[in-house]
Design a protein around this motif. Sequence first.
Motif, PDB file in Angstrom:
ATOM      1  N   ASN A 118       0.478  13.275   4.322  1.00  0.00           N
ATOM      2  CA  ASN A 118      -0.269  14.544   4.397  1.00  0.00           C
ATOM      3  C   ASN A 118      -1.730  14.307   4.759  1.00  0.00           C
ATOM      4  O   ASN A 118      -2.314  15.051   5.542  1.00  0.00           O
ATOM      5  N   THR A 119      -2.315  13.277   4.162  1.00  0.00           N
ATOM      6  CA  THR A 119      -3.744  13.027   4.350  1.00  0.00           C
ATOM      7  C   THR A 119      -4.035  11.937   5.374  1.00  0.00           C
ATOM      8  O   THR A 119      -5.160  11.821   5.859  1.00  0.00           O
ATOM      9  N   GLY A 120      -3.028  11.111   5.674  1.00  0.00           N
ATOM     10  CA  GLY A 120      -3.239   9.999   6.594  1.00  0.00           C
ATOM     11  C   GLY A 120      -4.071   8.884   5.976  1.00  0.00           C
ATOM     12  O   GLY A 120      -4.733   8.130   6.689  1.00  0.00           O
ATOM     13  N   LYS A 121      -4.026   8.767   4.636  1.00  0.00           N
ATOM     14  CA  LYS A 121      -4.838   7.774   3.945  1.00  0.00           C
ATOM     15  C   LYS A 121      -3.994   6.903   3.022  1.00  0.00           C
ATOM     16  O   LYS A 121      -2.967   7.343   2.500  1.00  0.00           O
ATOM     17  N   ILE A 122      -4.487   5.684   2.790  1.00  0.00           N
ATOM     18  CA  ILE A 122      -3.909   4.823   1.767  1.00  0.00           C
ATOM     19  C   ILE A 122      -4.375   5.368   0.418  1.00  0.00           C
ATOM     20  O   ILE A 122      -5.568   5.580   0.207  1.00  0.00           O
ATOM     21  N   VAL A 123      -3.425   5.599  -0.488  1.00  0.00           N
ATOM     22  CA  VAL A 123      -3.763   6.207  -1.772  1.00  0.00           C
ATOM     23  C   VAL A 123      -3.469   5.305  -2.970  1.00  0.00           C
ATOM     24  O   VAL A 123      -3.811   5.654  -4.095  1.00  0.00           O
ATOM     25  N   ASP A 124      -2.838   4.161  -2.734  1.00  0.00           N
ATOM     26  CA  ASP A 124      -2.556   3.232  -3.821  1.00  0.00           C
ATOM     27  C   ASP A 124      -2.404   1.836  -3.245  1.00  0.00           C
ATOM     28  O   ASP A 124      -2.059   1.678  -2.067  1.00  0.00           O
ATOM     29  N   TYR A 125      -2.667   0.840  -4.071  1.00  0.00           N
ATOM     30  CA  TYR A 125      -2.627  -0.555  -3.640  1.00  0.00           C
ATOM     31  C   TYR A 125      -2.064  -1.398  -4.773  1.00  0.00           C
ATOM     32  O   TYR A 125      -2.400  -1.191  -5.939  1.00  0.00           O
ATOM     33  N   ILE A 130       9.082   0.216   3.010  1.00  0.00           N
ATOM     34  CA  ILE A 130      10.166  -0.217   2.130  1.00  0.00           C
ATOM     35  C   ILE A 130      10.648   0.896   1.202  1.00  0.00           C
ATOM     36  O   ILE A 130      11.685   0.752   0.562  1.00  0.00           O
ATOM     37  N   GLU A 131       9.907   1.980   1.139  1.00  0.00           N
ATOM     38  CA  GLU A 131      10.272   3.105   0.272  1.00  0.00           C
ATOM     39  C   GLU A 131       9.483   4.329   0.711  1.00  0.00           C
ATOM     40  O   GLU A 131       8.395   4.206   1.261  1.00  0.00           O
ATOM     41  N   ASP A 132      10.045   5.497   0.481  1.00  0.00           N
ATOM     42  CA  ASP A 132       9.298   6.742   0.667  1.00  0.00           C
ATOM     43  C   ASP A 132       9.850   7.789  -0.271  1.00  0.00           C
ATOM     44  O   ASP A 132      10.994   7.698  -0.710  1.00  0.00           O
ATOM     45  N   PHE A 133       9.000   8.756  -0.616  1.00  0.00           N
ATOM     46  CA  PHE A 133       9.428   9.846  -1.482  1.00  0.00           C
ATOM     47  C   PHE A 133       8.538  11.050  -1.214  1.00  0.00           C
ATOM     48  O   PHE A 133       7.380  10.908  -0.835  1.00  0.00           O
ATOM     49  N   PRO A 134       9.095  12.261  -1.384  1.00  0.00           N
ATOM     50  CA  PRO A 134       8.330  13.483  -1.086  1.00  0.00           C
ATOM     51  C   PRO A 134       7.268  13.763  -2.136  1.00  0.00           C
ATOM     52  O   PRO A 134       7.433  13.461  -3.317  1.00  0.00           O
ATOM     53  N   VAL A 135       6.138  14.330  -1.672  1.00  0.00           N
ATOM     54  CA  VAL A 135       5.044  14.735  -2.555  1.00  0.00           C
ATOM     55  C   VAL A 135       4.542  16.113  -2.137  1.00  0.00           C
ATOM     56  O   VAL A 135       4.763  16.550  -1.001  1.00  0.00           O
ATOM     57  N   ASP A 136       3.857  16.778  -3.062  1.00  0.00           N
ATOM     58  CA  ASP A 136       3.243  18.059  -2.724  1.00  0.00           C
ATOM     59  C   ASP A 136       1.860  17.812  -2.129  1.00  0.00           C
ATOM     60  O   ASP A 136       1.456  16.664  -1.903  1.00  0.00           O
ATOM     61  N   GLU A 137       1.099  18.882  -1.917  1.00  0.00           N
ATOM     62  CA  GLU A 137      -0.210  18.764  -1.267  1.00  0.00           C
ATOM     63  C   GLU A 137      -1.221  17.979  -2.106  1.00  0.00           C
ATOM     64  O   GLU A 137      -2.209  17.485  -1.580  1.00  0.00           O
ATOM     65  N   ARG A 138      -0.983  17.850  -3.400  1.00  0.00           N
ATOM     66  CA  ARG A 138      -1.883  17.083  -4.278  1.00  0.00           C
ATOM     67  C   ARG A 138      -1.423  15.638  -4.467  1.00  0.00           C
ATOM     68  O   ARG A 138      -2.055  14.888  -5.187  1.00  0.00           O
ATOM     69  N   VAL A 152       0.856  -1.180   0.000  1.00  0.00           N
ATOM     70  CA  VAL A 152       0.000   0.000   0.000  1.00  0.00           C
ATOM     71  C   VAL A 152       0.892   1.229   0.000  1.00  0.00           C
ATOM     72  O   VAL A 152       2.029   1.192   0.477  1.00  0.00           O
ATOM     73  N   ALA A 153       0.364   2.305  -0.570  1.00  0.00           N
ATOM     74  CA  ALA A 153       1.037   3.604  -0.543  1.00  0.00           C
ATOM     75  C   ALA A 153       0.237   4.496   0.396  1.00  0.00           C
ATOM     76  O   ALA A 153      -0.959   4.685   0.205  1.00  0.00           O
ATOM     77  N   PHE A 154       0.910   5.025   1.406  1.00  0.00           N
ATOM     78  CA  PHE A 154       0.269   5.834   2.443  1.00  0.00           C
ATOM     79  C   PHE A 154       0.742   7.270   2.314  1.00  0.00           C
ATOM     80  O   PHE A 154       1.942   7.539   2.269  1.00  0.00           O
ATOM     81  N   ALA A 166       7.660  13.804   6.684  1.00  0.00           N
ATOM     82  CA  ALA A 166       6.418  14.546   6.448  1.00  0.00           C
ATOM     83  C   ALA A 166       6.268  14.791   4.954  1.00  0.00           C
ATOM     84  O   ALA A 166       7.237  14.751   4.201  1.00  0.00           O
ATOM     85  N   SER A 167       5.042  15.042   4.517  1.00  0.00           N
ATOM     86  CA  SER A 167       4.742  15.345   3.118  1.00  0.00           C
ATOM     87  C   SER A 167       5.367  14.306   2.184  1.00  0.00           C
ATOM     88  O   SER A 167       6.123  14.637   1.272  1.00  0.00           O
ATOM     89  N   SER A 168       5.023  13.050   2.424  1.00  0.00           N
ATOM     90  CA  SER A 168       5.604  11.987   1.611  1.00  0.00           C
ATOM     91  C   SER A 168       4.599  10.869   1.386  1.00  0.00           C
ATOM     92  O   SER A 168       3.556  10.811   2.022  1.00  0.00           O
ATOM     93  N   ILE A 169       4.962  10.008   0.459  1.00  0.00           N
ATOM     94  CA  ILE A 169       4.272   8.742   0.246  1.00  0.00           C
ATOM     95  C   ILE A 169       5.191   7.678   0.825  1.00  0.00           C
ATOM     96  O   ILE A 169       6.382   7.645   0.530  1.00  0.00           O
ATOM     97  N   VAL A 170       4.623   6.821   1.654  1.00  0.00           N
ATOM     98  CA  VAL A 170       5.383   5.721   2.238  1.00  0.00           C
ATOM     99  C   VAL A 170       4.807   4.428   1.676  1.00  0.00           C
ATOM    100  O   VAL A 170       3.603   4.182   1.765  1.00  0.00           O
ATOM    101  N   ILE A 171       5.670   3.623   1.076  1.00  0.00           N
ATOM    102  CA  ILE A 171       5.256   2.323   0.528  1.00  0.00           C
ATOM    103  C   ILE A 171       5.471   1.281   1.617  1.00  0.00           C
ATOM    104  O   ILE A 171       6.565   1.166   2.174  1.00  0.00           O
ATOM    105  N   ILE A 172       4.408   0.522   1.917  1.00  0.00           N
ATOM    106  CA  ILE A 172       4.450  -0.452   3.006  1.00  0.00           C
ATOM    107  C   ILE A 172       4.220  -1.853   2.456  1.00  0.00           C
ATOM    108  O   ILE A 172       3.255  -2.087   1.712  1.00  0.00           O
ATOM    109  N   ASP A 173       5.105  -2.785   2.807  1.00  0.00           N
ATOM    110  CA  ASP A 173       4.933  -4.198   2.479  1.00  0.00           C
ATOM    111  C   ASP A 173       3.879  -4.733   3.441  1.00  0.00           C
ATOM    112  O   ASP A 173       4.085  -4.753   4.658  1.00  0.00           O
ATOM    113  N   MET A 174       2.740  -5.145   2.918  1.00  0.00           N
ATOM    114  CA  MET A 174       1.635  -5.562   3.777  1.00  0.00           C
ATOM    115  C   MET A 174       1.939  -6.851   4.535  1.00  0.00           C
ATOM    116  O   MET A 174       1.385  -7.076   5.608  1.00  0.00           O
TER     117      MET A 174
END
Length: 146
Positions: free
Chosen positions: A73-80, A123-131, A68-70, A109-117
Motif C-alpha cells: 500500500n505504501t511502497g515502504k519497508i515496514v519491518d526488519y 517468501i510470504e505475504d498476507f493481506p493488511v488494511d490501510e493501517r 524485510v517486510a514490504f 495488492a494491500s498486503s505485506i510481502v516478506i522478502i528474504d534479503m
Amino acid sequence: MKPVLGALGAAAVLAAVVAGGIQANATTGQDVDSAFKGSVADRPIAGYEGWWNSATLDGTPTGPEETVAFNTNTGKIVDYSNWRKAAAGQQLLVADAHYAVVPDPAWPASSIVIIDMATGKAIEDFPVDERGRVIRTREDGSKTVG
C-alpha cells in the motif's frame, strides 16, 4: 496472646508499607514526552511475526537470516528481521535494513510481502488494511482485522 498480637502488629505494619509503596508508585507521573498521544486504533504497527522470524524451542531460527517486510500500500519497508543482530541483543530498526525492494506486479495488492534479503525472493505475504493491520479470514469466510 502476646505472640498473636505481635504477629498481627507486624502484619499490619507490613501491609501499610506495601500499600504506601503501591500508592507512591500509582501517583508517580509518566514522562509525557514518551506517552503515545493518539487513539489506540492509530498506534503504529510494531512489527510482524511469523515462521520467517521465529525460532524452535531450542532457539534454532526457522527462517532466513535476514528479512524485510514490504507494505504494497505504501511502497515502504515496514519491518526488519536479522537473526545475528537479534541474538547479539541489538535493537532492530527499519532504518538498518539496507535493501532496495523491487516491487513485483504479481504481489497481491494491500498486503505485506516478506522478502528474504539473501535471495531477494518473496517468501510470504498476507493481506493488511490501510493501517497495516493484518486481515484474517475465518473458516466461515468472515474477516477480522488486527
